[in-house]
Motif scaffolding. Structure first.
Motif, PDB file in Angstrom:
ATOM      1  N   THR A   1      43.479  31.536  25.163  1.00 35.03           N
ATOM      2  CA  THR A   1      43.814  32.947  25.343  1.00 35.03           C
ATOM      3  C   THR A   1      42.585  33.763  25.714  1.00 35.03           C
ATOM      4  OG1 THR A   1      45.594  32.765  23.699  1.00 35.03           O
ATOM      5  CG2 THR A   1      44.787  34.984  24.188  1.00 35.03           C
TER       6      THR A   1
ATOM      7  N   LEU B   1      41.132  37.160  25.648  1.00 35.12           N
ATOM      8  CA  LEU B   1      41.575  38.146  24.664  1.00 35.12           C
ATOM      9  C   LEU B   1      40.760  39.438  24.737  1.00 35.12           C
ATOM     10  CD1 LEU B   1      43.074  37.590  21.322  1.00 35.12           C
ATOM     11  CD2 LEU B   1      40.916  38.813  21.199  1.00 35.12           C
ATOM     12  N   ALA B   2      41.375  40.471  25.264  1.00 33.92           N
ATOM     13  CA  ALA B   2      40.726  41.788  25.296  1.00 33.92           C
ATOM     14  C   ALA B   2      41.375  42.714  24.278  1.00 33.92           C
ATOM     15  CB  ALA B   2      40.823  42.396  26.695  1.00 33.92           C
ATOM     16  N   ARG B   3      42.627  42.415  23.939  1.00 34.75           N
ATOM     17  CA  ARG B   3      43.365  43.194  22.937  1.00 34.75           C
ATOM     18  C   ARG B   3      44.052  42.207  22.002  1.00 34.75           C
ATOM     19  NH1 ARG B   3      43.801  45.031  27.808  1.00 34.75           N
ATOM     20  NH2 ARG B   3      45.657  43.771  28.212  1.00 34.75           N
TER      21      ARG B   3
ATOM     22  N   ILE C   1      38.409  33.609  24.710  1.00 31.02           N
ATOM     23  CA  ILE C   1      37.240  34.220  25.347  1.00 31.02           C
ATOM     24  C   ILE C   1      37.431  35.728  25.298  1.00 31.02           C
ATOM     25  CG2 ILE C   1      38.132  33.933  27.731  1.00 31.02           C
ATOM     26  CD1 ILE C   1      35.069  33.456  28.473  1.00 31.02           C
TER      27      ILE C   1
ATOM     28  N   PRO D   1      35.898  39.609  25.974  1.00 30.48           N
ATOM     29  CA  PRO D   1      34.900  40.316  26.795  1.00 30.48           C
ATOM     30  C   PRO D   1      33.901  41.065  25.916  1.00 30.48           C
ATOM     31  CG  PRO D   1      36.986  41.509  26.827  1.00 30.48           C
ATOM     32  CD  PRO D   1      37.241  40.215  26.104  1.00 30.48           C
TER      33      PRO D   1
ATOM     34  N   THR E   1      32.686  41.355  33.114  1.00 33.59           N
ATOM     35  CA  THR E   1      33.649  42.101  32.316  1.00 33.59           C
ATOM     36  C   THR E   1      33.886  43.498  32.880  1.00 33.59           C
ATOM     37  OG1 THR E   1      32.291  41.148  30.564  1.00 33.59           O
ATOM     38  CG2 THR E   1      34.276  42.307  29.902  1.00 33.59           C
ATOM     39  N   LEU E   2      35.118  43.888  32.913  1.00 33.37           N
ATOM     40  CA  LEU E   2      35.461  45.251  33.295  1.00 33.37           C
ATOM     41  C   LEU E   2      35.813  46.030  32.035  1.00 33.37           C
ATOM     42  CD1 LEU E   2      37.721  44.590  36.393  1.00 33.37           C
ATOM     43  CD2 LEU E   2      35.294  45.164  36.328  1.00 33.37           C
TER      44      LEU E   2
ATOM     45  N   ARG F   1      45.153  48.961  35.445  1.00 33.16           N
ATOM     46  CA  ARG F   1      44.959  47.533  35.643  1.00 33.16           C
ATOM     47  C   ARG F   1      45.752  47.031  36.834  1.00 33.16           C
ATOM     48  NH1 ARG F   1      46.737  46.527  30.086  1.00 33.16           N
ATOM     49  NH2 ARG F   1      48.340  45.179  30.973  1.00 33.16           N
ATOM     50  N   HIS F   2      46.937  47.628  37.026  1.00 31.20           N
ATOM     51  CA  HIS F   2      47.850  47.112  38.041  1.00 31.20           C
ATOM     52  C   HIS F   2      47.656  47.775  39.401  1.00 31.20           C
ATOM     53  CE1 HIS F   2      50.792  45.306  34.869  1.00 31.20           C
ATOM     54  NE2 HIS F   2      49.548  44.884  34.752  1.00 31.20           N
TER      55      HIS F   2
ATOM     56  N   ARG G   1      39.492  42.560  39.178  1.00 29.36           N
ATOM     57  CA  ARG G   1      39.971  42.223  37.834  1.00 29.36           C
ATOM     58  C   ARG G   1      40.357  40.757  37.728  1.00 29.36           C
ATOM     59  NH1 ARG G   1      42.499  43.413  33.600  1.00 29.36           N
ATOM     60  NH2 ARG G   1      44.297  42.146  34.161  1.00 29.36           N
TER      61      ARG G   1
ATOM     62  N   ASP H   1      48.834  34.549  26.867  1.00 27.31           N
ATOM     63  CA  ASP H   1      48.160  35.852  26.820  1.00 27.31           C
ATOM     64  C   ASP H   1      48.334  36.488  25.447  1.00 27.31           C
ATOM     65  OD1 ASP H   1      47.122  35.710  29.337  1.00 27.31           O
ATOM     66  OD2 ASP H   1      48.467  37.193  30.239  1.00 27.31           O
TER      67      ASP H   1
ATOM     68  N   ASP I   1      48.956  39.478  24.683  1.00 28.30           N
ATOM     69  CA  ASP I   1      49.962  40.538  24.588  1.00 28.30           C
ATOM     70  C   ASP I   1      51.386  39.999  24.722  1.00 28.30           C
ATOM     71  OD1 ASP I   1      49.542  39.943  27.226  1.00 28.30           O
ATOM     72  OD2 ASP I   1      48.725  41.913  27.734  1.00 28.30           O
TER      73      ASP I   1
HETATM   74  N1  LIG Z   1      38.186  37.578  28.367  1.00 28.88           N
HETATM   75  C1  LIG Z   1      38.863  38.614  28.877  1.00 28.88           C
HETATM   76  N2  LIG Z   1      40.172  38.758  28.636  1.00 28.88           N
HETATM   77  C2  LIG Z   1      40.827  39.797  29.182  1.00 28.88           C
HETATM   78  C3  LIG Z   1      40.173  40.768  29.990  1.00 28.88           C
HETATM   79  N3  LIG Z   1      41.104  41.685  30.383  1.00 28.88           N
HETATM   80  C4  LIG Z   1      42.281  41.295  29.853  1.00 28.88           C
HETATM   81  N4  LIG Z   1      42.132  40.164  29.107  1.00 28.88           N
HETATM   82  C5  LIG Z   1      43.150  39.353  28.415  1.00 28.88           C
HETATM   83  O1  LIG Z   1      43.729  38.532  29.411  1.00 28.88           O
HETATM   84  C6  LIG Z   1      45.134  38.463  29.325  1.00 28.88           C
HETATM   85  C7  LIG Z   1      45.798  39.082  30.544  1.00 28.88           C
HETATM   86  O2  LIG Z   1      45.263  40.367  30.783  1.00 28.88           O
HETATM   87  P1  LIG Z   1      46.193  41.669  30.913  1.00 28.88           P
HETATM   88  O3  LIG Z   1      45.262  42.831  31.047  1.00 28.88           O
HETATM   89  O4  LIG Z   1      47.190  41.702  29.806  1.00 28.88           O
HETATM   90  O5  LIG Z   1      46.929  41.374  32.281  1.00 28.88           O
HETATM   91  P2  LIG Z   1      48.329  41.968  32.788  1.00 28.88           P
HETATM   92  O6  LIG Z   1      49.323  41.913  31.656  1.00 28.88           O
HETATM   93  O7  LIG Z   1      48.674  41.052  33.925  1.00 28.88           O
HETATM   94  O8  LIG Z   1      48.031  43.366  33.225  1.00 28.88           O
HETATM   95  C8  LIG Z   1      45.471  39.164  28.013  1.00 28.88           C
HETATM   96  O9  LIG Z   1      45.524  38.149  27.013  1.00 28.88           O
HETATM   97  C9  LIG Z   1      44.293  40.098  27.786  1.00 28.88           C
HETATM   98  O10 LIG Z   1      44.054  40.311  26.391  1.00 28.88           O
HETATM   99  C10 LIG Z   1      38.757  40.607  30.219  1.00 28.88           C
HETATM  100  O11 LIG Z   1      38.091  41.378  30.893  1.00 28.88           O
HETATM  101  N5  LIG Z   1      38.160  39.507  29.653  1.00 28.88           N
END
Ligand SMILES: Nc1nc2c(ncn2[C@@H]2O[C@H](COP(=O)(O)OP(=O)(O)O)[C@@H](O)[C@H]2O)c(=O)[nH]1
Ligand SMILES: Nc1nc2c(ncn2[C@@H]2O[C@H](COP(=O)(O)OP(=O)(O)O)[C@@H](O)[C@H]2O)c(=O)[nH]1
Ligand SMILES: [Mn+2]
Ligand SMILES: [Mn+2]
Lengths: 306, 306
Positions: free
Chosen positions: B37, B39-41, B65, B67, B106-107, B115-116, B124, B151, B153
């Motif tokens: 996973t 993991l940013a959130r 991993i 950020p 990292t962003l 994001r989209h 991204r 993911d 989320d």
């Molecule tokens: N390591 C890392 N994980 C990220 C980053 N941005 C998002 N994530 C994680 O990557 C996965 C997909 O990103 P997400 O922003 O949810 O993408 P979306 O749902 O397609 O908009 C999720 O598990 C996030 O927590 C980042 O910059 N670095």
């Protein structure tokens, strides 16, 4: 339920990848090196040179992938014997991993001439690429700093190979691979062996653009004149051993790569990638990932002569 | 000097890669699964679902991993807390690895809308691709049978997720990712969330052929009508949950991959690869390596709704 302060060992590992350094002071820092060899034939000189490496052996791991062929079985038996001796001596390495290759990808033994036939090159190098990928992505560890690709038929290489190559502190750097032979006059001489390290040319790019997607260019064949600048021909024994040249293609006979490059996803394409394959495709893929390969035209290792 | 019969433990490891099985009887065979996973959130429901997995936890390793951002620090603190609780309970997993991502890639935090935005997607997703590569190529082990990309989320997924997906015994298989929302009439409803799983179309191929090499197609944007058949729209709640469809692109929200596919070199291209990137590029790369991705249009997991 109370939260224990200390977790039972080994359950969580936390790594700051930025802390795995790969620097010009590799030996002093005891940076971990993984030496990887696809091995179809075993040469005593190759092993002797590994054992003679002056880089701290406690920081060296070895990895092999051996084809499931009769030739592979024979090579494996010799490798086993060598390992037993070395690992019970003061020269022992930190760890040794041996993989057997999936049957499907293995080609039967071939002579130097047959192997180099243009028609079999794509199939052979595609199988080699998958073997290299399996090997690196099975053996690379979180604390590996460097990966040295070293072919088993490199029978002459300096004891300071790792120090000399890491000193350049490049993401990717390749030695020049020559071969000893006896010339027409019966005199001992040397010649270029590996033609996979080169700088791209305009004509090479035009040739690539003219090819169907699946077709690959393999260097060193008259059938495909690319006019690329081959590192093999940049050798000048009167110049500094440590001269660096930027490259677009690399060979895998003695190739040093920062582990981070592989972790970022740089692999050996077994398919046509910008009309390149295996180690040459690897150089292109690494470039697409933002890394610049270099070569050492005057730093020589020698290939066995069949 | 005599050759010892038994070598000191751990010095040589010998693996027959063909013996690392990934089969339809994964749970019974206790085949090792690595759940990865980025993991940013951190979401409590995501963790609760991991803990609730009925696949033997002794055969599950987790890898993250995170950020190096403020958001990442917050997520890591929550992850740490969750890990401490779980790893000191009967539900504990075999091993957990946490990597911090290199700063450069990292962003900073972005809302779902930002994001989209099409313009930021390439940057991204390129950073995400490198993060995924680092994660898998750092944590994959010689005895890993399966890799599940999940993911953070994904807040609803079945406890039988691993059994259900391994049952198909595919090299690559992806669940359909939906999202719950309240519609205009204030009624609870669901809609498709992840548009990265699709079958290629003639128009998509023509569009790709018309683009400059570096340009990528990202699915789910009106600006680029590809007329690809999106798995998101193949969902039919009245049909069998286990219907399989072949795919050309895959999303990474809940994606199961045989470890062998990654070991063979299938990575997430952070650059335009056939005008595809990240998980969609991964599908294409896996196809070039000889693997066929599949999707499960009626097997749903749910994405958090911001
Ligand atoms: N390591 C890392 N994980 C990220 C980053 N941005 C998002 N994530 C994680 O990557 C996965 C997909 O990103 P997400 O922003 O949810 O993408 P979306 O749902 O397609 O908009 C999720 O598990 C996030 O927590 C980042 O910059 N670095
Ligand atoms: N695993 C594996 N290694 C091989 C195979 N064929 C050759 N090798 C090894 O791969 C390296 C390069 O192969 P080689 O045949 O010497 O290539 P060449 O010198 O370019 O013709 C050497 O270390 C060989 O021992 C194979 O089918 N499988
Ligand atoms: Mn050779
Ligand atoms: Mn998401």
């Amino acid at each position: 339920k109370p939260i224990p302060r200390d977790l039972p060992g080994n359950h969580i590992q936390r790594f700051q990848m930025n802390n795995v350094k790969a620097s010009a002071q590799a030996a002093q820092n005891k940076e971990k090196v993984l030496i990887l060899t696809p091995l179809a034939r075993f040469y005593d000189e190759y092993w002797a040179n590994l054992v003679a490496l002056s880089y701290p052996h406690s920081a060296i791991e070895l990895g092999f992938i051996v084809p499931r062929t009769k030739e592979g079985d024979i090579a494996l038996a010799s490798l086993d014997k060598a390992i037993k001796l070395t690992q019970s001596s003061a020269d022992k390495f930190a760890k040794i991993t041996i993989l057997r290759q999936d049957n499907t990808d293995t080609l039967e033994s071939q002579s130097e001439q047959d192997r180099h036939d243009l028609k079999v090159q794509k199939q052979r190098r595609s199988a080699m690429a998958v073997a290299r990928n399996s090997l690196v992505f099975t053996t690379i560890s979180h604390d590996t700093s460097w990966v040295l690709w070293l072919d088993s038929d490199i029978i002459e290489s300096p004891a300071t190979l790792l120090q000399d190559m890491t000193l350049h502190n490049k993401d990717i750097i390749v030695a020049n691979c020559f071969q000893r032979y006896i010339d027409d006059q019966g005199v001992e001489s040397t010649r270029a062996y590996d033609f996979n390290s080169w700088q791209e040319s305009e004509i090479g790019l035009e040739l690539a653009a003219s090819l169907p997607e699946e077709e690959i260019i393999v260097e060193g064949y008259n059938e495909m004149a690319t006019y690329r600048a081959l590192m093999a021909y940049m050798n000048n024994p009167n110049e500094d051993k440590h001269i660096e040249v930027p490259l677009d293609g690399v060979g895998g006979t003695a190739l040093l790569v920062k582990a981070e490059v592989h972790r970022d996803g740089a692999m050996f394409p077994p398919f046509s990638f910008y009309h390149l394959i295996e180690t040459e495709g690897f150089a292109k893929m690494a470039k697409r990932l933002g890394y610049q390969p270099y070569g050492l035209p005057n730093y020589l290792v020698y290939h066995y002569n069949e």
